[in-house]
Design a protein around this motif. Sequence first.
Motif, mmCIF file in Angstrom:
data_model
loop_
_atom_site.group_PDB
_atom_site.id
_atom_site.type_symbol
_atom_site.label_atom_id
_atom_site.label_comp_id
_atom_site.label_asym_id
_atom_site.label_seq_id
_atom_site.Cartn_x
_atom_site.Cartn_y
_atom_site.Cartn_z
ATOM 1 N N GLY A 144 0.879 -1.154 -0.039
ATOM 2 C CA GLY A 144 0.294 -0.047 0.234
ATOM 3 C C GLY A 144 0.815 1.416 0.008
ATOM 4 N N THR A 145 2.076 1.016 -0.081
ATOM 5 C CA THR A 145 2.914 2.455 0.002
ATOM 6 C C THR A 145 3.851 2.436 -1.089
ATOM 7 O OG1 THR A 145 3.396 2.223 2.330
ATOM 8 C CG2 THR A 145 4.854 3.527 1.126
ATOM 9 N N TYR A 146 3.930 3.819 -1.920
ATOM 10 C CA TYR A 146 4.551 3.825 -3.242
ATOM 11 C C TYR A 146 5.883 4.474 -2.704
ATOM 12 C CZ TYR A 146 -0.153 2.872 -5.079
ATOM 13 O OH TYR A 146 -1.063 2.005 -5.410
ATOM 14 N N TYR A 147 6.984 3.756 -3.037
ATOM 15 C CA TYR A 147 8.264 4.231 -2.859
ATOM 16 C C TYR A 147 8.987 4.717 -4.102
ATOM 17 C CZ TYR A 147 7.931 1.492 1.518
ATOM 18 O OH TYR A 147 7.671 0.908 2.729
ATOM 19 N N LEU A 148 9.489 6.008 -3.765
ATOM 20 C CA LEU A 148 10.454 6.721 -5.231
ATOM 21 C C LEU A 148 11.512 5.868 -5.412
ATOM 22 C CD1 LEU A 148 9.473 9.345 -6.353
ATOM 23 C CD2 LEU A 148 8.323 8.803 -4.234
ATOM 24 N N VAL A 149 11.476 4.695 -5.734
ATOM 25 C CA VAL A 149 12.449 3.478 -6.136
ATOM 26 C C VAL A 149 12.129 3.004 -7.372
ATOM 27 C CG1 VAL A 149 13.280 1.145 -5.496
ATOM 28 C CG2 VAL A 149 12.842 2.885 -3.423
ATOM 29 N N ASP A 150 13.240 3.158 -8.338
ATOM 30 C CA ASP A 150 12.963 2.642 -9.738
ATOM 31 C C ASP A 150 13.998 1.373 -9.729
ATOM 32 O OD1 ASP A 150 13.175 1.909 -12.344
ATOM 33 O OD2 ASP A 150 13.887 4.029 -12.903
ATOM 34 N N ALA A 151 12.985 0.073 -9.885
ATOM 35 C CA ALA A 151 13.659 -0.926 -9.919
ATOM 36 C C ALA A 151 13.484 -1.905 -11.411
ATOM 37 C CB ALA A 151 12.744 -1.893 -8.982
ATOM 38 N N THR A 152 13.291 -0.724 -12.580
ATOM 39 C CA THR A 152 13.144 -1.458 -13.944
ATOM 40 C C THR A 152 14.440 -1.346 -14.385
ATOM 41 O OG1 THR A 152 13.136 0.950 -14.753
ATOM 42 C CG2 THR A 152 11.178 0.058 -14.069
ATOM 43 N N LYS A 153 15.584 -1.292 -13.982
ATOM 44 C CA LYS A 153 16.672 -1.137 -14.811
ATOM 45 C C LYS A 153 17.494 -2.424 -14.821
ATOM 46 C CE LYS A 153 16.364 3.334 -15.433
ATOM 47 N NZ LYS A 153 15.543 3.831 -16.521
ATOM 48 N N ALA A 154 18.281 -2.747 -15.576
ATOM 49 C CA ALA A 154 19.006 -3.957 -16.048
ATOM 50 C C ALA A 154 19.838 -4.463 -14.663
ATOM 51 C CB ALA A 154 19.900 -4.208 -17.191
ATOM 52 N N MET A 155 20.154 -3.548 -13.975
ATOM 53 C CA MET A 155 21.221 -3.647 -12.408
ATOM 54 C C MET A 155 20.182 -4.195 -11.398
ATOM 55 S SD MET A 155 21.998 0.114 -11.213
ATOM 56 C CE MET A 155 20.626 1.182 -10.717
ATOM 57 N N TYR A 156 18.866 -4.046 -11.608
ATOM 58 C CA TYR A 156 18.066 -4.416 -10.221
ATOM 59 C C TYR A 156 18.322 -6.001 -10.063
ATOM 60 C CZ TYR A 156 14.177 -5.346 -7.491
ATOM 61 O OH TYR A 156 13.354 -5.792 -6.429
ATOM 62 N N SER A 157 18.596 -6.019 -8.649
ATOM 63 C CA SER A 157 18.752 -7.555 -7.884
ATOM 64 C C SER A 157 17.820 -7.555 -6.574
ATOM 65 C CB SER A 157 20.060 -7.767 -7.685
ATOM 66 O OG SER A 157 20.379 -9.055 -6.957
ATOM 67 N N PRO A 158 16.827 -8.446 -6.909
ATOM 68 C CA PRO A 158 15.803 -8.722 -5.691
ATOM 69 C C PRO A 158 16.722 -9.156 -4.469
ATOM 70 C CG PRO A 158 15.370 -9.922 -7.291
ATOM 71 C CD PRO A 158 16.359 -9.350 -8.043
ATOM 72 N N PHE A 217 18.591 10.554 6.597
ATOM 73 C CA PHE A 217 17.724 10.371 5.452
ATOM 74 C C PHE A 217 16.740 9.111 5.528
ATOM 75 C CE2 PHE A 217 21.924 8.715 4.102
ATOM 76 C CZ PHE A 217 21.568 7.631 3.517
ATOM 77 N N SER A 218 15.755 9.329 4.793
ATOM 78 C CA SER A 218 14.886 8.166 4.792
ATOM 79 C C SER A 218 14.353 8.011 3.495
ATOM 80 C CB SER A 218 13.890 8.109 5.909
ATOM 81 O OG SER A 218 12.871 9.264 5.540
ATOM 82 N N LEU A 219 13.895 6.760 3.000
ATOM 83 C CA LEU A 219 13.626 6.380 1.669
ATOM 84 C C LEU A 219 12.074 7.417 1.333
ATOM 85 C CD1 LEU A 219 14.278 4.650 -0.699
ATOM 86 C CD2 LEU A 219 12.360 3.006 0.088
ATOM 87 N N ALA A 220 11.980 8.008 0.096
ATOM 88 C CA ALA A 220 10.821 8.924 -0.063
ATOM 89 C C ALA A 220 9.846 8.050 -0.615
ATOM 90 C CB ALA A 220 11.365 10.014 -1.270
ATOM 91 N N THR A 221 8.603 8.400 -0.025
ATOM 92 C CA THR A 221 7.266 7.685 -0.333
ATOM 93 C C THR A 221 6.330 8.723 -0.906
ATOM 94 O OG1 THR A 221 6.638 7.637 1.984
ATOM 95 C CG2 THR A 221 7.950 5.936 1.420
ATOM 96 N N SER A 222 5.162 8.041 -1.375
ATOM 97 C CA SER A 222 3.971 8.703 -1.815
ATOM 98 C C SER A 222 2.655 7.935 -1.294
ATOM 99 C CB SER A 222 4.142 8.926 -3.243
ATOM 100 O OG SER A 222 3.010 9.751 -3.835
ATOM 101 N N PRO A 223 1.710 8.505 -0.937
ATOM 102 C CA PRO A 223 0.589 7.795 -0.510
ATOM 103 C C PRO A 223 -0.266 7.272 -1.920
ATOM 104 C CG PRO A 223 0.206 10.156 -0.303
ATOM 105 C CD PRO A 223 1.452 9.958 -0.633
ATOM 106 N N SER A 224 0.239 7.796 -3.034
ATOM 107 C CA SER A 224 -0.492 7.372 -4.392
ATOM 108 C C SER A 224 0.555 7.522 -5.474
ATOM 109 C CB SER A 224 -1.690 8.160 -4.698
ATOM 110 O OG SER A 224 -1.185 9.771 -4.934
#
Length: 753
Positions: free
Chosen positions: A177-191, A212-219
């Motif tokens: 339910g939380t939207y993180y300002l994280v781009d996991a679409t690049k070839a380098m992404y490792s889950p 600092f903390s990870l930026a989030t958005s409610p939508s």
Amino acid sequence: MDRYSSLLNVKNPRQEFVLAKNTSDEFGFTHIKFNQVWQGIPVWGAQIGIHLKSNGVIYYVNGSYYPSPEISVQPKISEQEGIHSAEQHYIDNGGSPVKNAKSDLMIYTSDGKDFKLVWHIVITGEKLTDGWEYFVDANSGEIIYRLPTIRYDGPIDGSGTDSHGTTRNLHLYQSEGTYYLVDATKAMYSPPFTELNGVIATNDFGHTEGTFSLATSPSTTVSDPAYVDLSYAYSEIYDFYYDLVGRNSWDNEGMTIRTGCHFGSNYNNAFWAGGDNNIFCFGDGDGTHFGVISGAFDVCCHEFQHAVTEASAGLIYHNQQGALNEAYSDIAASVFDPDWMIGEDIYTPPIPGDALRYMDDPHRADMPATMAEFVYLPDNAEGDWGGVHINMSIPCLAFVKMVDDEPHLSREDAYRIWYRSLTTYLTNSSDFMDGRDGVLRAAEDIYGTSPDWDDIECGIKDAFAYVQLGEGCEGHGSDSVWTGDFIYYWNDDAEAYYYLNMPELDPSFEAYGYGVRFTIPSGGYNVSAVFFFIYDVWTLYDMYVGIYDTSLTAVANTTIPNDDIWYAVYGDTMSYPLLGINWNSEYSGDFYVFTWLIGDPIYDDYVSFVVDDGTGSSEERNYYLDYEGYFYPLSELYGGEEYNIVAFACVTHRESGVEESAYLLPSGELLDLSAYPSPFNSTIRLSYSIPGDGEISIKDLSGRTVKSFSSLSGDGVIEWDASDENLPSGIYFASAVSDIVPVVATRKIIFLK
């Protein structure tokens, strides 16, 4: 490698390195990778690369290996016992029922010293989200390390409005339910996502300078413009490097890209915090000197390139090495955001159209264009570590010339050359000339077999020669000292022709109206021979040739015999008018002024005269200039009134309304003041030239004097540490006065804490 086995601390290289991959590239180079083994057992994470040119000569070796492990490869626990240990740990940690388990022996080390024989076990669970790679001690059964094998798929599209009001499409990551300002679409992404490996993660400092903390958005609609700035910019920057030069993140190994906005309070800067931090930090600006820093794409790319430089050549951050480091960042920024201005989207928001730096015209920002103007500063914080933010403009201008002049490379092609130089040939101690040589080598790697190579090579050499780094194809940039003579003659139409008798140099020259300016490298600095001539009705009256260095010191001069004296004055930036004035206290006729402009016109440029009507009272008169290059009789300027000239100056009224000037006396003495660096965050150097006795004062925008220096005379330098005065960041004015000059020389300075 066998020859250097003792040096490498490897017992038997021929047996301990096995071929993993052998490829060739478009340049005919061969790239071979070897995996390290010990008695046939793979050593985890140990791989080296050997790179050969087309002639078979090794030119680069990289990767990592370990000294021969010298351990037993006979396990004390069986393969099944190892699998059981891994499966038990997997189930105890919430794993779904095991679907499959594969194993092999491997040698593991976390520090390159303590080697362990392990069972390397890959477990696949019934749930598609369950998969782990285990390293189980083959002697004790202990779980040493584990890694996930599943590539999670949780990205989601979003959008938001950036600092300039532009709507941007974003890559977000949704989790519970939380939207993180994280781009996991690049070839380098490792889950998994929770590990934040190989992502572009936007963070929020919350106006602190450390937490600092990870930026989030409610939508999926992001409301914070700074979040949008960084999330969008760094996604584009990753693609820019990946597509242009094949680079996978700043370290080329898929390292997470961490950014952080809202750093500090009204913080007027951005920076790359490397080392153990590895985060790109951006302040919000104070709204006067800088807008929201993250709103500048070129600044975002500038900081990213710093990380690229650190991870490749590692140019030491001082002196020429540090200036080359900074230059690489502006160069990359100018390709990503294709113009020659840096920071124009955020610099002094109340003043439209200006920029922090101008790569194609460094003088507009009071920065050097050639090695003749190289600024030598102390190698400490007060001296900007040898002027890294000042002298950076010299290699930047060479890059500009590669694009704007011959060989007219595209920005992208020029950057590919500079990038290859950085990542292949430069070392941490490379200076400007090393940078030039690296660029030429890299260019030959790419274009050496092209039929245009000779022209490309020549153009690159000329680009560096323009800034006085090495020889150009036509001899430009020579270190030879010119000792020739000027030869001039006039034709029947009174048109001037100029020739130079110079045995070793063919100088560049450009025509400006009725004058010609020659730029001649000489004795390690630039001098300019400037021709001035005036007309009395249709008759040639006189002519003066003056050679001045950049500090206005006369190096040599030649004058047609008569009683008049001419002075040549340079403005502090190339956008100032270049002015000459005929000066003769006994001359009963008119004075004449000849002006022309170098660079683009700036609105409201004027020449200023301090005149005396004979009663002893002095006043300053201004005359606004056109840009055609004409002579101005003073009787026309002042309506036929007769005045004695006390002093004159080149003056520019910029759009900010700031007046900057330098005044010259009949004796040839100069009242002048220069300040660098500006902006500055601690210490600024005030270089002055004061005839007679005088002082320098520093005032804020309200006119309040915050600092003064008295009893000054002649030429000198003052180092002022503004941090000692407990002053706020802002615009200040440094002014020099003299007891024998009825005017003031003023410089705008910007203090940033």
